[in-house]
Design an enzyme around this catalytic site. Structure first.
Site, PDB file in Angstrom:
ATOM      1  N   GLU A 133     -37.594  10.429   6.440  1.00  0.00           N
ATOM      2  CA  GLU A 133     -37.207   9.842   7.731  1.00  0.00           C
ATOM      3  C   GLU A 133     -37.891  10.631   8.841  1.00  0.00           C
ATOM      4  OE1 GLU A 133     -33.078   8.488   9.598  1.00  0.00           O
ATOM      5  OE2 GLU A 133     -33.478  10.604   9.947  1.00  0.00           O
TER       6      GLU A 133
ATOM      7  N   LYS B 254     -31.855  17.673   3.661  1.00  0.00           N
ATOM      8  CA  LYS B 254     -30.404  17.561   3.857  1.00  0.00           C
ATOM      9  C   LYS B 254     -29.677  18.394   2.800  1.00  0.00           C
ATOM     10  CE  LYS B 254     -27.629  13.543   5.200  1.00  0.00           C
ATOM     11  NZ  LYS B 254     -27.972  13.519   6.612  1.00  0.00           N
TER      12      LYS B 254
END
Ligand code: 0O2
Length: 224
Positions: A155, A61
């Site tokens: 994730e 991210k």
């Protein structure tokens, strides 16, 4: 002068060495997951002449999006909070052909001794209000450095090609309208999500029918 003023939007980047170390851990954890998935898919191909994984994508991210997410959740912008509270700094997405493949992969990932599954969200059984469907797992992956083993969160999102098509488009629209898309667009997107779910069901039953027909064909060739 406050730290936020010195570094603009990213007070977390104050301590560059710590930031780089953390990013190294997240990148290494992604590599661990991707390697494991490569092995799983080759093993599957060898044993069953079938591969449940169509393709895998991964990303770290961006600092901008990490800070946005922390602000959205009212977390103080610190590296400790990022590590503790943001579960998707490192993300791996597995795209499959069929919904049944998703649950097959979930079982396989749960059985991996190296990974610790700390959270699961089944947005297929219970889609989000937006219409979003995918299976999410948060896993802790051991990263071996020269001095220690650091369990690092990744994730894993698992979805079909059709779910991925929908989510990618919806994500672009969400960002275009900064989360405030007009009602008729959100409604249309939910309708499309239902169509995608029906398509996934149809394609799965079509695939089952093809498998049964090809088994019958193979058996008749053997009998001949
Ligand atoms: P981006 O830009 O994709 O990274 P929690 O895990 O409970 O602390 P979180 O992380 O909000 O909170 O969990 P959630 O809701 O499971 O969402 C995690 C990610 O799933 C999102 O990350 C998206 O990638 C994806 N996602 C969730 N809901 C939607 C949706 O309605 N549409 C689309 N297209 N994707 C969704 P980010 O950080 O929001 O975004």
């Amino acid at each position: 002068m406050g730290s936020e003023q010195r570094t603009g939007t990213f007070p977390m980047l104050e301590n560059v060495a710590t930031w780089q170390n953390l990013m190294f851990l997240y990148e290494s954890a992604i590599k661990e997951v991707r390697t494991k998935l490569d092995i799983l898919s080759e093993e599957f191909q060898n044993n069953y002449r079938y591969n449940p994984i169509e393709y895998v994508k991964s990303r770290i991210k961006t600092p901008e999006n990490i800070v946005k997410k922390m602000r959205r959740n009212d977390y103080e912008i610190t590296m400790e909070n990022m590590v503790e509270k943001i579960n998707d700094v490192a993300g791996v997405r597995i795209v499959c052909d069929f919904t049944a493949d998703i649950y097959r992969l979930v079982r396989m990932i749960r059985n991996l001794k190296e990974f610790e599954v700390i959270r699961e969200k089944d947005y297929i059984a219970k889609p989000k209000d937006s219409g979003y469907r995918s299976y999410h797992l948060i896993v802790k992956v051991p990263v071996y450095t020269t001095t220690e083993v650091v369990k690092t969160k990744v994730e894993i999102q698992i979805r079909t090609i059709a779910m991925d098509f929908w989510a990618t488009l919806e994500h672009k629209i969400y960002y275009k309208f900064e989360g405030n898309a007009p009602d008729y667009i959100s409604k249309d997107l939910r309708t499309c999500a239902d169509i995608v779910a029906q398509l996934d069901d149809k394609m799965l039953s079509l695939n089952d029918a093809v498998m049964r027909a090809s088994d019958r064909l193979d058996n008749s060739v053997i009998e001949d």
